[in-house]
Design an enzyme around this catalytic site. Structure first.
Site, PDB file in Angstrom:
ATOM      1  N   TYR A 180     -25.868   0.690   0.172  1.00 37.55           N
ATOM      2  CA  TYR A 180     -26.889   0.648  -0.890  1.00 37.55           C
ATOM      3  C   TYR A 180     -26.488   1.670  -1.924  1.00 37.55           C
ATOM      4  CZ  TYR A 180     -31.767   0.289  -2.663  1.00 37.55           C
ATOM      5  OH  TYR A 180     -32.901   0.065  -3.394  1.00 37.55           O
TER       6      TYR A 180
ATOM      7  N   TYR B  63     -36.904  10.786 -11.413  1.00 37.72           N
ATOM      8  CA  TYR B  63     -36.307   9.720 -10.611  1.00 37.72           C
ATOM      9  C   TYR B  63     -35.080  10.251  -9.862  1.00 37.72           C
ATOM     10  CZ  TYR B  63     -34.226   5.252  -9.325  1.00 37.72           C
ATOM     11  OH  TYR B  63     -33.673   4.212  -8.615  1.00 37.72           O
TER      12      TYR B  63
ATOM     13  N   TRP C 106     -43.014   4.916   0.162  1.00 37.80           N
ATOM     14  CA  TRP C 106     -42.024   5.224  -0.878  1.00 37.80           C
ATOM     15  C   TRP C 106     -42.390   4.522  -2.184  1.00 37.80           C
ATOM     16  CZ3 TRP C 106     -38.371   8.762  -1.551  1.00 37.80           C
ATOM     17  CH2 TRP C 106     -37.459   8.584  -2.604  1.00 37.80           C
TER      18      TRP C 106
ATOM     19  N   HIS D 257     -34.615  10.927  -5.616  1.00 41.59           N
ATOM     20  CA  HIS D 257     -33.531  10.339  -4.825  1.00 41.59           C
ATOM     21  C   HIS D 257     -32.609  11.419  -4.242  1.00 41.59           C
ATOM     22  CE1 HIS D 257     -34.980   6.556  -6.407  1.00 41.59           C
ATOM     23  NE2 HIS D 257     -34.323   6.000  -5.403  1.00 41.59           N
TER      24      HIS D 257
END
Length: 109
Positions: free
Chosen positions: A47, A24, A81, A28
């Site tokens: 964000y 993960y 995505w 990113h």
């Protein structure tokens, strides 16, 4: 942006599948430029995602120039995505299982 009060705020929790925290993070770290462009095009101006590794949960918070329109079509890059992240996140149908979080306090300086 000088007037944060005019922005639409959303917060949520996602759950990372067991054993997938490092993946993960890696994904990113290498987020696609076209995904960043799609997020900006959707009105997102801020964000951030926070990881709580012991629980495999991430907390996301975003500020948008406007509330999202649930009837609007989803950008194809965002759909790609979601598909790309399906083996890393717990899913609900074709999107990450997302739990909305209620804001109970807000301070603006």
């Amino acid at each position: 942006m000088d007037d944060w009060t005019s922005l639409h705020s959303q917060a949520f929790i996602l759950t990372i599948r067991p054993g997938q925290v490092a993946e993960y993070r890696r994904r990113h770290d290498e987020i696609w430029p076209e995904m960043l462009a799609a997020l900006r095009a959707s009105g997102i101006v801020h964000y951030e995602i926070f990881l709580h590794e012991p629980s495999h949960c991430v907390f996301g918070h975003m500020l948008r120039t406007h509330a999202p329109d649930p009837a609007a079509p989803v950008d194809p890059v965002m759909l790609r995505w979601r598909e790309f992240m399906a083996d890393v996140l717990e899913m609900e149908d074709d999107q990450p299982r997302r739990e909305a979080i209620e804001r109970v306090f807000h301070l603006t300086a």
